[in-house]
Write a protein that holds these residues in place. Sequence first.
Motif, PDB file in Angstrom:
ATOM      1  N   ASP A  44      -4.387   0.240  -4.487  1.00 45.43           N
ATOM      2  CA  ASP A  44      -2.914   0.210  -3.734  1.00 45.43           C
ATOM      3  C   ASP A  44      -2.390   1.476  -3.231  1.00 45.43           C
ATOM      4  OD1 ASP A  44      -2.828   1.358  -6.328  1.00 45.43           O
ATOM      5  OD2 ASP A  44      -0.759   0.706  -6.794  1.00 45.43           O
ATOM      6  N   MET A 103       0.895  -1.325  -0.046  1.00 41.45           N
ATOM      7  CA  MET A 103       0.131  -0.025   0.144  1.00 41.45           C
ATOM      8  C   MET A 103       0.996   1.297  -0.119  1.00 41.45           C
ATOM      9  SD  MET A 103      -3.277   0.969  -0.102  1.00 41.45           S
ATOM     10  CE  MET A 103      -4.184  -0.384   0.767  1.00 41.45           C
ATOM     11  N   ARG A 126       2.186   6.309  -8.303  1.00 40.21           N
ATOM     12  CA  ARG A 126       2.773   5.094  -8.400  1.00 40.21           C
ATOM     13  C   ARG A 126       4.353   5.011  -8.813  1.00 40.21           C
ATOM     14  NH1 ARG A 126      -2.452   2.172 -11.272  1.00 40.21           N
ATOM     15  NH2 ARG A 126      -3.462   1.610  -9.314  1.00 40.21           N
ATOM     16  N   GLU A 177      -3.688   4.605  -0.320  1.00 43.44           N
ATOM     17  CA  GLU A 177      -3.920   5.443   0.806  1.00 43.44           C
ATOM     18  C   GLU A 177      -3.653   6.540   1.252  1.00 43.44           C
ATOM     19  OE1 GLU A 177      -4.488   3.688   5.773  1.00 43.44           O
ATOM     20  OE2 GLU A 177      -3.108   3.218   4.298  1.00 43.44           O
TER      21      GLU A 177
END
Length: 222
Positions: free
Chosen positions: A26, A1, A115, A28
């Motif tokens: 993925d 995560m 990401r 938070e």
Amino acid sequence: MIRVLLVDDHAVFRDGLRELLNHVPDLEVVGEAGTGPQALEEMSKQPDVVLLDIGLPGMDGIRVCRSIVEQYPNTRVVMLTMHDDPQLLLEALRAGACSYVLKAADAQSVVSAVRAAAKGQASLDPASTSRLLEEYRRLSQERAGFSKASLTERERVLLALIAEGATNREIAAHLALSEQTVKNNLSVLYQKMGVNNRAEAVMAAVQGDIPLPKVRWKKRAK
């Protein structure tokens, strides 16, 4: 995560961004801040990535970015701003930001930037890269001949071509080389610069004040 900290002085924008990111499996959102000082306080929540606006009250985003990079070297900063300004882009990268995303970008671009940042990768969209290169060349003229990297003339040409968005095939055609030779030369260049990809190489050139030549190359039709 991937733990994300949102920093923007517009609460409505933060609400929308939080809603977007919390629906990505993925990602938070672990904290939010509306000012520069609040952002530094929220760093106690140990985010992996900070989505940071430039125009913040109390302490501007560039200074906040620099402080985060210095104090929390494992946290990556993605500038998310409405300012489509090459000088601000340059300042953000020099402060240590790994990406610069406009608020007008689509949701997937924001998610992809987060990401990539979490993996330690840099990312810039083609338009930002072009504007960055223009601003960089303007500043390079004031520092002609100054370089912090021991790059050869051929390596600087390669760097200029990838900054312009040339593909390996286009670089090969321009330099009269095979594509495999271009790939090999780029691998050597990346290793020498300590980077992993094109975007990181361009950023390293900016942060290292490496003068780039102006090259004229023929873009191949798709």
